[in-house]
Design a protein around this motif. Structure first.
Motif, PDB file in Angstrom:
ATOM      1  N   GLU A 376       0.874  -1.165  -0.106  1.00  9.47           N
ATOM      2  CA  GLU A 376      -0.075  -0.007   0.118  1.00  9.47           C
ATOM      3  C   GLU A 376       0.730   1.253  -0.084  1.00  9.47           C
ATOM      4  OE1 GLU A 376      -2.687   2.198   3.233  1.00  9.47           O
ATOM      5  OE2 GLU A 376      -3.374   0.252   2.559  1.00  9.47           O
ATOM      6  N   SER A 378       0.751   5.133  -0.173  1.00 13.01           N
ATOM      7  CA  SER A 378       0.257   6.582   0.213  1.00 13.01           C
ATOM      8  C   SER A 378       0.985   7.939  -0.024  1.00 13.01           C
ATOM      9  CB  SER A 378      -0.441   6.485   1.550  1.00 13.01           C
ATOM     10  OG  SER A 378      -1.051   7.636   1.921  1.00 13.01           O
ATOM     11  N   ALA A 400      -2.628   3.861  -3.357  1.00 13.80           N
ATOM     12  CA  ALA A 400      -2.361   2.959  -3.946  1.00 13.80           C
ATOM     13  C   ALA A 400      -2.733   1.840  -3.261  1.00 13.80           C
ATOM     14  CB  ALA A 400      -1.256   2.747  -4.951  1.00 13.80           C
ATOM     15  N   ARG A 401      -3.741   0.945  -3.278  1.00 13.77           N
ATOM     16  CA  ARG A 401      -4.143  -0.240  -2.625  1.00 13.77           C
ATOM     17  C   ARG A 401      -3.379  -1.382  -2.879  1.00 13.77           C
ATOM     18  NH1 ARG A 401      -6.094   2.374   1.596  1.00 13.77           N
ATOM     19  NH2 ARG A 401      -8.072   3.769   1.023  1.00 13.77           N
ATOM     20  N   HIS A 404      -3.505  -3.522  -6.321  1.00 14.35           N
ATOM     21  CA  HIS A 404      -4.252  -2.711  -7.431  1.00 14.35           C
ATOM     22  C   HIS A 404      -2.967  -2.306  -8.248  1.00 14.35           C
ATOM     23  CE1 HIS A 404      -8.139  -1.354  -5.326  1.00 14.35           C
ATOM     24  NE2 HIS A 404      -7.873  -2.533  -5.152  1.00 14.35           N
ATOM     25  N   THR A 405      -3.736  -2.010  -9.749  1.00  8.92           N
ATOM     26  CA  THR A 405      -2.725  -1.399 -10.659  1.00  8.92           C
ATOM     27  C   THR A 405      -2.910   0.015 -10.978  1.00  8.92           C
ATOM     28  OG1 THR A 405      -2.379  -3.397 -11.672  1.00  8.92           O
ATOM     29  CG2 THR A 405      -2.242  -1.653 -13.123  1.00  8.92           C
ATOM     30  N   VAL A 406      -2.203   1.101 -10.625  1.00 10.68           N
ATOM     31  CA  VAL A 406      -2.382   2.295 -10.789  1.00 10.68           C
ATOM     32  C   VAL A 406      -1.691   2.734 -12.116  1.00 10.68           C
ATOM     33  CG1 VAL A 406      -2.047   4.608  -9.833  1.00 10.68           C
ATOM     34  CG2 VAL A 406      -2.495   2.596  -8.509  1.00 10.68           C
ATOM     35  N   THR A 564       1.311  -4.320  -5.820  1.00 13.60           N
ATOM     36  CA  THR A 564       0.712  -2.935  -6.168  1.00 13.60           C
ATOM     37  C   THR A 564       1.606  -2.640  -7.432  1.00 13.60           C
ATOM     38  OG1 THR A 564       0.103  -2.506  -4.145  1.00 13.60           O
ATOM     39  CG2 THR A 564       0.250  -0.798  -5.682  1.00 13.60           C
ATOM     40  N   PHE A 566       2.378   0.152 -10.510  1.00 10.46           N
ATOM     41  CA  PHE A 566       2.307   1.781 -10.990  1.00 10.46           C
ATOM     42  C   PHE A 566       2.847   1.332 -12.365  1.00 10.46           C
ATOM     43  CE2 PHE A 566       2.406   2.844  -6.475  1.00 10.46           C
ATOM     44  CZ  PHE A 566       1.728   3.946  -6.567  1.00 10.46           C
ATOM     45  N   THR A 580      -6.975   2.109 -11.142  1.00  8.47           N
ATOM     46  CA  THR A 580      -7.044   3.406 -11.275  1.00  8.47           C
ATOM     47  C   THR A 580      -6.187   3.838 -12.154  1.00  8.47           C
ATOM     48  OG1 THR A 580      -7.494   3.167  -8.836  1.00  8.47           O
ATOM     49  CG2 THR A 580      -6.873   5.463  -9.713  1.00  8.47           C
ATOM     50  N   GLN A 592      -8.831  11.196 -11.711  1.00  5.94           N
ATOM     51  CA  GLN A 592      -8.508   9.894 -11.811  1.00  5.94           C
ATOM     52  C   GLN A 592      -9.687   9.016 -11.338  1.00  5.94           C
ATOM     53  OE1 GLN A 592      -6.949   9.026  -7.464  1.00  5.94           O
ATOM     54  NE2 GLN A 592      -7.756  11.074  -6.800  1.00  5.94           N
TER      55      GLN A 592
END
Length: 618
Positions: A376, A378, A400-401, A404-406, A564, A566, A580, A592
């Protein structure tokens, strides 16, 4: 970012030379042994002319004495003969002459052996010192912030690490023993000259202040030229490295003439700086030799008058003439080495500038490092700029949790890559915080933080090893089965079997024997093998074909369930399934959401999307 401040300040010879000598401190014992060996060698060398003068006196006395009848009183002899210690009626004592010459031979042989031993020990001292210097420079480079490397041309940095250190090594090797030997020789010869004839010694010493004044004036003029020489060398190396790295692009855009013209200009500047430095410093030795020859003439004339008056013997004059040569030779040697000494100290100062460059801020070590992170990330009110006068990121917040894909999209210069650099702590934020699993990244060591992150950049980097070794670079302890699994997951296995040696195929410089897409797949496999909690892909699929890109995306979808991710992308087709999507403009997040939500909002993302996929209107 501006260019690095390379060699801009004038050479500060004294402090730099003392600091360079200070690096020999760990070799104190061996250095002391070198000094003792050189001292013994010089002492024997100084003794040699006096012994040869004694042999000359034996021959001269015998020749003159054999021509004078035995029993002739000393009072009847001329002053010039009586002062030579001639015994009437006695001939040459060839036995004494032979013993003296054999002793002289033994003295010179012993002096040569001691000198050789001193050079042998000194070589070890210098090489160990330079080895430590190279180690310090290597360690320093790893402690430098990324901003320093960004500001410094690569060729200039390489020139300091290679050319300048080699020049320091050569300077220490050639000057240390010769300078010490020259200084000791001057002192020893001066003592013998004073012992033989204070008057002749005074005549010989007249040349010293003249030589010092002349050499000092020449050295001051050549000092700045050596600084310019090595500064220009660094600039030329930077240009050559840049031109060679982009050779294909230079040819494609037809800029060969401009590159050659720039090279010619910088090469001419280096020629002029080197010529001036060598020419000016090269004036030292002819000047010293001229002064030395004048001194030789004066000593010969005054010595002849002293012999005729019986004040000293012929052998003593012969020895003194030899001492005059020995006295001026080390001074000439010191002067002739001025150019090498100044060049070496100039290079040492450039190395010291690198060693003294500001380092990354110290890592916080007050808390124990956690195990594998959940991933995670932040960011709260993050502000950052490369130049304080030009703000880039002013107030950025996101979460970003885990799993997850950001995706991060936006125009060039929006701050996408900068955001990733802040997460990796290549740069530290100016304000705000970036947290991993609720812990401020600045409270973790950089090594521990980066061990949690797998990163694949658009510009691939492969070293000259096997494909297997390149994949396992992030995890040297990985088994062959794990390497193979990572290769299969990222479809490296698909093309490896077409290579002559499979996974043991040796890659050329930066993987030149692979295609751009194949190189990128290998770097993706390397990141996957690390099994990171956080995955960063900066245009990681930009060099692969469409079919391979789809396969890689499938592999990423299977692997990102517990990490996670990015993803920085310009091709929006690659991030449609991201959890996201962040749209950045001028360092701020302007939108976003998911792909469908952002398209429906008809904002900045929708405009980017339409610009890529809308059909052209005839």
């Amino acid at each position: 970012m501006g260019g690095g401040q390379v060699g801009q300040k004038a050479l500060d010879f004294g402090p730099s030379a003392r600091r360079l000598l200070g690096m020999l401190r760990p070799e104190r014992a061996w250095t002391a042994l070198v000094l003792l060996l050189i001292l013994g060698s010089v002492g024997l060398m100084v003794l040699g002319p006096r012994m040869l003068g004694h042999a000359t006196d034996l021959v001269f006395r015998g020749l003159i004495g054999s021509r004078i009848p035995a029993g002739t009183p000393q009072s009847a002899l001329p002053d010039s003969v009586r002062g030579q210690g001639v015994v009437p009626g006695e001939g040459v004592d060839f036995g004494a002459v032979a013993r003296t010459l054999l002793l002289v031979l033994a003295i010179y042989v012993a002096a040569s052996v001691l000198s050789w031993l001193g050079g042998f020990v000194l070589n070890g001292v210098v090489q160990r010192t330079i080895g430590r210097m190279r180690g310090e420079v290597e360690d320093k480079i790893h402690r430098l912030p990324l901003s320093y490397v960004d500001r410094s041309p690569r060729g200039e940095l390489l020139s300091r690490v290679t050319n300048d250190i080699d020049n320091v090594s050569q300077t220490l090797q050639q000057t240390m023993s010769q300078l010490v030997q020259a200084i000791l020789m001057v002192l020893g010869v001066l003592a013998m000259m004073l012992l033989i004839s204070p008057l002749l010694a005074l005549v010989a010493l007249v040349s010293v202040p003249v030589s010092l004044v002349a050499s000092r004036a020449i050295m001051q003029r050549s000092q700045s030229q050596f600084v310019a020489q090595w500064r220009t060398t660094g600039k030329l190396n930077a240009h050559i490295e840049e031109a060679f790295s982009g050779h294909a692009l230079v040819k494609t855009l037809g800029r060969s003439d401009e590159v050659e013209r720039t090279f010619a200009e910088q090469n001419e500047a280096l020629f002029e700086a080197s010529f001036k430095a060598q020419f000016v410093s090269g004036l030292v030795m002819p000047t010293m030799m001229f002064v030395s020859n004048l001194t030789y003439v004066l000593v010969a004339v005054v010595g002849a008058l002293r012999v005729s008056s019986g004040a000293i013997t012929l052998g003593e004059v012969q020895a003194f003439v030899q001492y005059t040569r020995q006295f001026n030779q080390p001074i000439t040697t010191i002067a002739s080495m001025a150019n090498l000494l100044q060049s070496g100290v100039a290079s040492a100062e450039r190395v010291f500038e690198l060693l003294d460059a500001p380092e990354e801020s110290l890592d916080h070590t007050g808390e124990p490092e956690p195990g594998r992170a959940s991933g995670e990330v932040s960011m709260e009110h993050v502000a950052f700029s490369y130049d304080p006068a030009t703000p880039l990121i002013t107030d950025l917040s996101l979460v970003a949790r885990p799993g997850h894909t950001v995706a991060i999209v936006g125009p060039t210069g929006a701050g996408k890559t900068t955001l990733v650099n802040l997460v990796m702590r290549f740069y530290d934020v100016d304000a705000g915080t970036i947290s991993l699993d609720g812990v401020d990244t600045r409270t973790r060591t950089r090594q521990a933080l980066r061990a949690q992150v797998g990163m694949v950049l658009q510009d691939t980097w492969l070293f000259a090893g096997t494909i297997r070794e390149n994949i396992a670079y992030g995890r040297p302890d990985a088994t062959d089965a794990e390497v193979l699994a990572a290769a299969e997951a990222t479809f490296v296995d698909r093309f490896v079997h077409s290579l002559p040696d499979g996974y043991d195929t040796l890659l050329e410089e930066n993987g030149a024997n692979l295609s751009a897409g194949e190189r990128q797949l290998v770097t993706i496999a390397r990141a996957f093998l690390m099994d990171p909690a956080l995955l960063i892909l900066d245009e990681a699929t930009s060099s692969v074909d469409t079919r391979t890109e789809l396969l890689v995306q499938q592999a990423m979808a299977a692997l990102r369930s517990d990490r996670t991710s990015f993803v920085i992308a310009h091709r929006l087709s690659t991030i449609r399934d991201a959890d996201t999507i962040l749209v950045m403009e001028d360092g701020a997040i302007v939108e976003q959401g998911t792909h469908d939500d952002l398209v429906a909002a008809d904002g900045a993302y929708a405009r980017l999307y339409r610009s890529q996929f809308a059909a052209a209107v005839a």
